[in-house]
Design an enzyme around this catalytic site. Structure first.
Site, short mmCIF file in Angstrom:
data_model
loop_
_atom_site.label_atom_id
_atom_site.label_comp_id
_atom_site.label_asym_id
_atom_site.label_seq_id
_atom_site.Cartn_x
_atom_site.Cartn_y
_atom_site.Cartn_z
N ASP A 69 -8.03 -3.68 2.62
CA ASP A 69 -6.88 -4.56 2.35
C ASP A 69 -7.06 -5.97 2.91
O ASP A 69 -6.29 -6.86 2.57
CB ASP A 69 -5.61 -3.96 2.96
CG ASP A 69 -5.29 -2.60 2.38
OD1 ASP A 69 -5.42 -2.44 1.16
OD2 ASP A 69 -4.93 -1.69 3.14
N ASP A 103 0.86 -1.17 0.00
CA ASP A 103 0.00 0.00 0.00
C ASP A 103 0.90 1.23 0.00
O ASP A 103 2.06 1.16 0.44
CB ASP A 103 -0.89 -0.03 1.25
CG ASP A 103 -2.02 0.97 1.17
OD1 ASP A 103 -2.40 1.35 0.05
OD2 ASP A 103 -2.53 1.37 2.23
N ASP A 121 -3.38 -1.32 5.55
CA ASP A 121 -3.81 -0.90 6.87
C ASP A 121 -5.32 -0.76 6.99
O ASP A 121 -5.84 -0.69 8.09
CB ASP A 121 -3.15 0.44 7.24
CG ASP A 121 -3.43 1.53 6.21
OD1 ASP A 121 -4.10 1.24 5.21
OD2 ASP A 121 -2.98 2.67 6.42
#
Length: 1205
Positions: free
Chosen positions: A810, A392, A806
């Site tokens: 996800d 990410d 986070d």
């Protein structure tokens, strides 16, 4: 659907196929590419409308169904749901719908209980083999052996439970995110109700600080901003609007929608609920988390296969030993059976499961010290085999702290160093090379200019320019207590102690060790405050107190600017009214008629609009968020009570006078002096990469690991960050790399695609995605389904992939990845529970340090196996060969063998577990997926070392048992066995020293350094040898007695002989033995049954990778290079024709591969669809192929992330 069914509210019955039934939509059917995801069904739009209205509606085809965010107005949405946009639902109707739809909560996932977790610990072949051995020993009433084996099983199981002892709670964590209460319109009255009672059609009221209780289509919005990072990954709050979004828009672009469990940052709004519970976006993620299967761990699989081999080996050798004892040694049935059992027990590596578990536990402890918390032990090993890290962006590769990175005035362009809210950094000005006045301090930037530090006068001028960014600002930079100290990572990937790192470059004005800075307000405004402190301005509170604010035009999302008026001291004495205006450049530029000259606020010149537009475009094209700052001096008689956006936009016309004139049909009176602004500067803001992340990406590339960024942020922003990190090569690097590769004799690689967006991923099927996934390192505007499909596509191509994240969005991909990595600080509980590893510092560099530790763990597990298995075989074969050679007595008893196992396997095995990493550990390429633990070297050592040790044990046992007339002979049986026992242990100690270095020679000073535990372990083993040999009672229990000096001399010589032989073998094995062994072992591998082979679906993945990606250049990490034309031919018909993939060998017109949906010239082409706040946003539009352009010139020229003319 019959009305009765709807009234009964039995929605589950409606999932049965049949005409008129309410449809259920499987997750992923929003896009063509996700049709392969068969997930638990949730209600689709038609079903929600049908249940809400109790109508008999034939389900439309999904391609004809207009999603909620694409309907023209919120009022139309309310009408479709049978509700009033003004009054909401009646209480009775809401209760009826609650019966039909069920409560607004998420489906719970079955928890994994203690007994299930216990079963997972013991459910493997090696533990099963130990259980079988314990049962046989118990049946033979050999209670000492029984207790020892059972103790090993208990220790191993307890270690595993202690390390992993947490059930998966991802669904519960998501449930906790839901809003407990909501403000709802019922019967036209606002009421605060439990969020679980919401139903589609309810009208909810939202205000700052609220958590959105369900998926909502907005009816009204006043300065409404919502933080959606947990769903979309976008780093800044999203300003909501009422106009619809395109039907194919990704989650982050549906600005007329608010999603369940996101947070309202500012403003207020009203909206109609369109989806609740599992049908909401967060509910679909919950379903995905609950149904996604975790990736199978390579180490667990290989140990399971090893266990199968050991079972077959033990049964075969046990059978041979039984027959030899029964027929050749003339033993009775029971005695022969006991002998066979003793040999089988000797071969079983009782300590191996415990030692492997302890190796992994040691790895987790080391990683925890470096801020990587391992939740599942086998993930430690998997980290070492990673060849792709999907990260990410926000908060991982970046700090999720907006930072000013550049300033542009009419005279100068400035760069700003430092990352995040901590005011540590420097301003520098860009000057032409020839004009650099301090050649020693100037730094070339490679673009014809040099960055040069500021002198005193230049810094003072900059402070005056930046003063307005502090005064025209409603946010605060809060200095708090001790904060995060970033991990430092060296060139070899090792984490370093950086307790003093925060002191580096510390200034008196702010940043320093033990201080943490956090934002209070809008992140972009806080970034301006940090930049001002870097320039030397006092903290905002002091400056605002010295220059008081006397008027304000507050920010409104409709106008995209704010203004403040201040009473400042004039240069010639007295005071003056100064107005500062800050906002979007395209909104402020029309209000300006002048610009500041030579960075001197007292001097202005006529505005050059073309210059400012060009500078804004240049900054925006780099993915930067651009703000403009303007100022003007107001007349002293200005009526500050009439300040408003309308007053500012009209050039200072009194709004009351304008309204009166309009009522009379007259033109509004002109102001005494038309308000005109002076453009001061442009500010470029970005959430930039962490400095340590840039280094970590470089280390990862050197280690052969591809880093891919998958984010919900805008495409240009993602590409800009990717270039800073080195994930995306700069424009001028790609030709050089291609030339170097071609000059070196490599096949010409295809040009990598800079970025692919979520809607384009949606438009691909699985085969098309697999064809392009290795050629693109940046995926922008990605949805949860996109992330999951990208991870699965990589795994299908034989890649071992990690996924970081986070947010709730996800969680499915974290669970599906080989190693899911969650953020410990900013991460939600959902992501932490779905992941296998949690980063305590939210830092990408920690992942690379963990990869290094994972490689060390793999190396040490191999060392343990190379050490354990040959000596275990030697223990069993010593007894077996004694039967074959017709010895009267066996040299070792079963109890002695178990003792050797526990002494050497545990003590020496643990010492190998603590071996430090090899110096080149992060310079090797990742080991291939499915690489065998039991490889050629181990098989050879099992044969060679086993027979060397057996020859010495049997030889000395035979020598000691010869008649007394033989020199060194004539010893009783117990002393013979004592000598055989100590010879076996001494040989293992010698072999242990050699095993510390698998290929390097231990005839080197390095053998004395690096692992002090090794020599502690050798000392313990030596002490135990003496203890069990000489202590009365103990030696009798183990069928031994004390030895004399001659016997000890023979043991020492045998130990030295083993060491020398193995070291000589180590030097000869690669040039001499391996060329002979390779074809033999390859033939055996090809003829090995599947259940005994580690080759599962890995070969298929490798073939797919070779066929789909042989011409793919993996960005900066150097993806697989291959011949272009065969790669193009191998692509599926719906796969993408990557740029350049067919050009090295043939003209573009000759390419025949059809483009992928969403990327071809006749399908969706890239275009710039909007420019908001300095962000150029990528979209898709339907475009016809230009005349004369084939697949090679259209689909083959995919250039993503660039504005198209």
């Amino acid at each position: 659907m019959p009305a009765g069914n709807a009234q009964s509210g039995n929605a589950d019955q409606d999932s049965r196929p049949g005409p008129g039934n309410v449809g259920r939509k499987s997750l992923g059917t929003k896009s063509l590419g996700a049709k392969s995801l068969h997930k638990t069904s949730v209600l689709d739009k038609a079903s929600i409308i049908s249940l809400a209205k109790r109508t008999h509606t034939q389900q439309p085809q999904e391609s004809d169904e207009l999603p909620w965010h694409a309907i023209q107005t919120g009022e139309e949405v309310a009408a479709e749901l049978g509700t009033s946009a003004e009054n909401g639902l009646s209480t009775a109707e809401a209760e009826r719908r609650l019966q039909d739809f069920g409560p607004n909560k998420l489906t719970e996932v079955e928890k994994q209980g203690f007994w299930r977790r216990l079963w997972n610990q013991v459910n493997n072949m090696i533990i099963g083999l130990l259980f079988a051995a314990a049962i046989v020993e118990g049946a033979l009433e050999s209670w000492a052996e029984f207790g020892l084996i059972l103790g090993v099983i208990i220790i191993n199981t307890a270690l595993g439970l202690i390390q992993e002892g947490r059930a998966e709670k991802a669904a519960d964590a998501i449930k906790a995110l839901l809003s407990p209460n909501a403000t709802v319109l019922r019967d036209g009255q606002a009421a605060v109700l439990p969020a679980e009672s919401l139903v589609p059609g309810d009208v909810v009221l939202l205000k700052s600080g609220d958590k959105v209780p369900a998926d909502v289509r907005l009816l009204t919005a006043v300065n409404l901003q919502v933080q959606e990072a947990m769903l979309t990954g976008e780093s800044v709050p999203v300003s909501k609007v009422l106009h619809p979004a395109p039907a194919q828009a990704g989650l982050g672009d549906r600005k007329c929608m608010c999603f369940s469990a996101t947070n309202v940052v500012s403003g207020q709004g009203r909206g109609v609920v369109v989806a609740t519970g599992d049908s909401a976006e967060i509910g679909q993620i919950n379903k995905m988390v609950g149904t996604v299967e975790s990736a199978r761990n390579n180490l667990v699989h290989q140990l399971e296969v090893l266990g199968r081999w050991l079972v077959l080996l033990v049964l075969a050798i046990g059978l041979v030993a039984f027959l030899l004892a029964l027929l050749h040694a003339d033993q009775g049935f029971k005695e022969a059976f006991e002998s066979a059992v003793s040999i089988a027990v000797a071969i079983v590596p009782e300590g191996l499961p415990a030692v492997v578990t302890i190796v992994l536990a040691i790895g987790t402890t080391v990683m925890a010290r470096n801020n990587a918390i391992i939740r599942q032990l086998p993930a430690v090993e998997t980290l070492g085999s990673l060849n792709v890290i999907c990260s990410d962006k926000t908060g991982t590769l970046t700090k999720n702290e907006m930072t000013v990175v550049a300033l542009r005035t009419a005279a100068t362009e400035y760069t700003v160093s430092g990352v995040g809210y901590e005011p540590v950094g420097e301003f520098a000005m860009l000057v032409p090379d020839a004009a650099a006045t301090d050649k020693g301090a100037a730094i070339a930037n490679g673009s014809g200019t040099r960055s040069q530090p500021l002198d005193g006068a230049q810094r003072t001028a900059l402070q005056q320019l930046l003063k307005g960014t502090v005064l025209c600002n409603d946010s605060s930079l809060v200095k708090e207590g001790p904060g995060e100290v970033a991990i430092s990572i060296g060139d070899d990937g090792a984490a370093a102690d950086v307790a003093g790192a925060a002191d580096k470059g510390e200034k008196d004005k702010g940043g320093g060790k033990g201080v943490r800075y956090s934002p209070l307000g809008a992140p972009t405004e806080v970034a301006l405050l940090t930049a001002a402190e870097k320039a030397g301005l006092p903290p905002a509170a002091e400056l605002k107190a010295a220059v008081p604010r006397v008027g304000t035009v507050p920010f409104e999302s409709e106008h995209k600017f704010m203004a403040t008026v201040h009473r400042e001291q004039a240069e010639g004495g007295g005071s003056e009214l100064i107005m500062y205006v800050k906002g979007a450049p395209d909104r402020l530029l029309p209000l300006c008629n002048s610009q500041v000259v030579d960075n001197d606020l007292s001097r202005t010149a006529a505005l050059d609009p073309g210059f400012w537009k060009a500078q804004q475009a240049a900054l925006s094209s780099r993915g930067l968020r651009v703000l403009a700052l303007c100022r003007t001096v107001l007349p002293e008689d200005t009526d500050l009570s009439v300040l408003s956006p309308a007053w500012l936009l009209s050039g200072g016309v009194n709004p009351e006078a304008a309204a009166a004139a309009a009522a009379e049909g007259k033109r509004p009176p002109a102001p005494a002096a038309k308000l005109q602004l002076s453009m001061v500067l442009l500010v470029a803001i970005l959430d930039p990469p962490r400095e340590e992340a840039v280094r970590a990406v470089g280390v990862a590339h050197k280690a052969g690991i591809t880093v891919k960024m998958i984010t919900g942020d805008h495409a240009l922003t993602a590409v800009a960050i990717g270039r800073m990190l080195g994930i995306v090569p700069a424009d001028d690097e790609a030709p050089a790399r291609t030339a170097l590769a071609t000059a070196a004799g490599a096949r010409r690689p295809a040009a990598a695609v800079p970025v692919i967006t979520g809607p384009q991923v949606d438009a691909m099927d699985d085969a098309g995605l697999q064809a392009v996934v290795m050629g693109c390192n940046v995926f922008a505007r990605a949805s949860p389904e996109n992330k999951l499909r990208i991870v699965k596509a990589l795994q299908a191509l034989g890649q071992t992939a990690a996924m970081t994240g986070d947010g709730v969005n996800d969680a499915p991909a974290l669970k599906a990845a080989d190693v899911g990595v969650a953020m410990g600080i900013t991460g939600t509980d959902v992501s932490k529970e779905a992941a296998k590893m949690v980063l305590a510092d939210d830092n990408f560099a920690t992942i690379v340090a963990a990869v290094r530790e994972g490689r060390r763990v793999w190396d040490n597990i191999r060392k343990i196996l190379v050490f354990n298995l040959p000596v275990n075989l030697a223990q069993g074969f010593s007894v077996l060969y004694s039967y074959i050679l017709g010895f009267k007595d066996v040299p070792l008893t079963a109890l002695q063998v178990l003792l050797v196992n526990l002494i050497t396997s545990v003590t020496l095995g643990l010492a190998l577990a603590a071996e430090p990493p090899e110096p080149d550990i992060m310079e090797r390429q990742p080991r291939r997926r499915g690489k065998r633990l039991v490889g050629k070297l181990l098989l050879w050592r099992m044969f060679f070392v086993c027979h060397v040790v057996v020859a010495l044990v049997l030889g000395l046992f035979y020598w000691a048992g010869r008649g007394s007339d033989t020199p060194g002979g004539g010893y009783p049986l117990k002393q013979q066995r004592a000598e055989a026992f100590n010879t076996l242990v001494g040989a293992q100690v010698a072999y242990f020293v050699s095993c510390r270095f698998l290929k390097l020679s231990s005839f080197h000073p390095r053998v004395f350094f690096g692992n002090p535990i090794a020599y502690v372990s050798i000392s313990i083993v030596a002490a135990l040898m003496v203890f069990v040999t000489y202590v009365p009672g103990v030696n009798g229990f183990f069928h031994m007695s004390g030895m004399d000096g001659i016997q000890w001399a023979r043991v020492v010589v045998a130990t030295f002989v083993v060491y020398v032989i193995v070291e000589v073998e180590k030097a000869l094995v690669d040039p001499l033995f391996m060329p002979i062994l390779r074809p033999v072992l390859a033939w055996l591998e090809d003829h090995t049954p599947d259940f005994l082979s580690v080759r599962t679906s890995l070969q298929a993945g490798s073939k797919k990778l070779k066929s789909a990606c042989s011409g793919c250049a993996g960005g900066a990490s150097g993806g697989a290079d291959g011949d272009a034309a065969p790669a193009a031919r191998a692509l599926p018909k719906r796969g993408i024709q990557r740029r350049g993939s067919a050009r090295g060998k043939q003209p573009a017109a000759a390419a025949t591969t059809a483009p992928a949906p969403g990327l071809g010239a006749s399908s969706a082409a890239l275009s710039v669809v909007s420019e908001v706040d300095g962000h150029v946003r990528l979209g898709v539009r339907e475009a016809a192929a230009p005349a004369g352009v084939g697949a090679g010139g259209g689909a083959g020229d995919v250039e993503m992330g660039r504005p198209q003319p």
